[in-house]
Write an enzyme that holds these catalytic residues in place. Sequence first.
Site, PDB file in Angstrom:
ATOM      1  N   THR A  55      -7.654   8.314   9.711  1.00  0.00           N
ATOM      2  CA  THR A  55      -7.206   7.131   8.976  1.00  0.00           C
ATOM      3  C   THR A  55      -6.977   5.934   9.892  1.00  0.00           C
ATOM      4  O   THR A  55      -6.313   4.968   9.503  1.00  0.00           O
ATOM      5  CB  THR A  55      -5.897   7.449   8.227  1.00  0.00           C
ATOM      6  OG1 THR A  55      -4.922   7.942   9.166  1.00  0.00           O
ATOM      7  CG2 THR A  55      -6.123   8.497   7.148  1.00  0.00           C
ATOM      8  N   LYS A  57       0.833  -1.204   0.000  1.00  0.00           N
ATOM      9  CA  LYS A  57       0.000   0.000   0.000  1.00  0.00           C
ATOM     10  C   LYS A  57       0.867   1.253   0.000  1.00  0.00           C
ATOM     11  O   LYS A  57       1.869   1.321   0.704  1.00  0.00           O
ATOM     12  CB  LYS A  57      -0.926  -0.029   1.221  1.00  0.00           C
ATOM     13  CG  LYS A  57      -1.886  -1.222   1.199  1.00  0.00           C
ATOM     14  CD  LYS A  57      -2.598  -1.414   2.528  1.00  0.00           C
ATOM     15  CE  LYS A  57      -1.645  -1.847   3.615  1.00  0.00           C
ATOM     16  NZ  LYS A  57      -2.342  -2.200   4.883  1.00  0.00           N
ATOM     17  N   GLY A  60      -7.305   2.535  11.394  1.00  0.00           N
ATOM     18  CA  GLY A  60      -7.915   1.278  10.969  1.00  0.00           C
ATOM     19  C   GLY A  60      -7.962   1.072   9.468  1.00  0.00           C
ATOM     20  O   GLY A  60      -8.631   0.147   8.993  1.00  0.00           O
ATOM     21  N   THR A  61      -7.236   1.883   8.700  1.00  0.00           N
ATOM     22  CA  THR A  61      -7.296   1.742   7.245  1.00  0.00           C
ATOM     23  C   THR A  61      -6.779   0.377   6.783  1.00  0.00           C
ATOM     24  O   THR A  61      -7.381  -0.264   5.923  1.00  0.00           O
ATOM     25  CB  THR A  61      -6.487   2.852   6.539  1.00  0.00           C
ATOM     26  OG1 THR A  61      -5.179   2.913   7.117  1.00  0.00           O
ATOM     27  CG2 THR A  61      -7.159   4.197   6.692  1.00  0.00           C
ATOM     28  N   GLY A  62      -5.658  -0.067   7.349  1.00  0.00           N
ATOM     29  CA  GLY A  62      -5.094  -1.353   6.945  1.00  0.00           C
ATOM     30  C   GLY A  62      -5.992  -2.517   7.292  1.00  0.00           C
ATOM     31  O   GLY A  62      -6.185  -3.447   6.487  1.00  0.00           O
ATOM     32  N   CYS A  63      -6.562  -2.472   8.494  1.00  0.00           N
ATOM     33  CA  CYS A  63      -7.494  -3.525   8.918  1.00  0.00           C
ATOM     34  C   CYS A  63      -8.709  -3.565   8.004  1.00  0.00           C
ATOM     35  O   CYS A  63      -9.146  -4.635   7.565  1.00  0.00           O
ATOM     36  CB  CYS A  63      -7.955  -3.277  10.360  1.00  0.00           C
ATOM     37  SG  CYS A  63      -6.629  -3.136  11.574  1.00  0.00           S
TER      38      CYS A  63
END
Length: 271
Positions: free
Chosen positions: A203, A171, A205-208
């Site tokens: 932002t 990402k 928790g974006t990866g989760c």
Amino acid sequence: MIALTIAGSDSGGGAGIQADIKTFQELGVFGTTVVTALTAQNTLGVHGIFEVTPSFVQQQLQNVLDDFSVQAMKTGMLFSAEIIEVVAGIVHQQKIPLVVDPVMIAKGGASLLQDAAVTALIEKLLPNTTICTPNIPEAEILTGIRIKDSKDIERAAERILQMGVQCVVIKGGHLDEDQATDRVYTHQKSFTITTPRVQTKDTHGTGCTFSAALTANIAKGLPLQESIIEAKRFIHLAISTPLHIGNGHGPTNHFAYKREQGVCEVEVNGL
């Protein structure tokens, strides 16, 4: 459709198990869970972590798999080498697509993965992984490569693929670029997915959320490429319509994808 998330709990509700369940629900997938750690956190940071014993993680995981027909599963915060080894031992016996989000550092800078656990992640879990979704700092830790541009990303992706991963999505949110570009690599091909960069501090928790959307799409039977592209749509809409909750890095908006019917500007190159 049933998906499984193996991750930590976020008392603030924006990341971890809570973000995963919300994302599964929004995408029409029933979510099951294995909790690896409890955190005391909010949008201002992680203030405490309580590890679940590896034996209880094993018990949760085995009980879910014994009773539910899980179509796809993901890992998030695994915290320790012992938990990773337990999860890897069971996952190795399954023929279920696995998404690994190698969660290492919280938005506020708190470490969410012990140093010894990185080796276990690389040696035990990644060889059984369908898709790995690191951000730039996580890819750097996994590979030992300092990433400053797209050439470095390509080198890092090749190294992660060599670890046994079938597909890696690196990402691009941490790169200083005008657009938000994720780069996807398999052993056969590569492509990029780009959305407009959104200027926001919300932002958390974006990866989760991205990896949960990817897992849900796979559970629904979408092809790999389409699963990744739709997950990108989900997270872009979640970031671009913030909820303005909390006083720090606020959570993304898990309602947005369904409300906007998944419509947003996404550019795909290289297919």
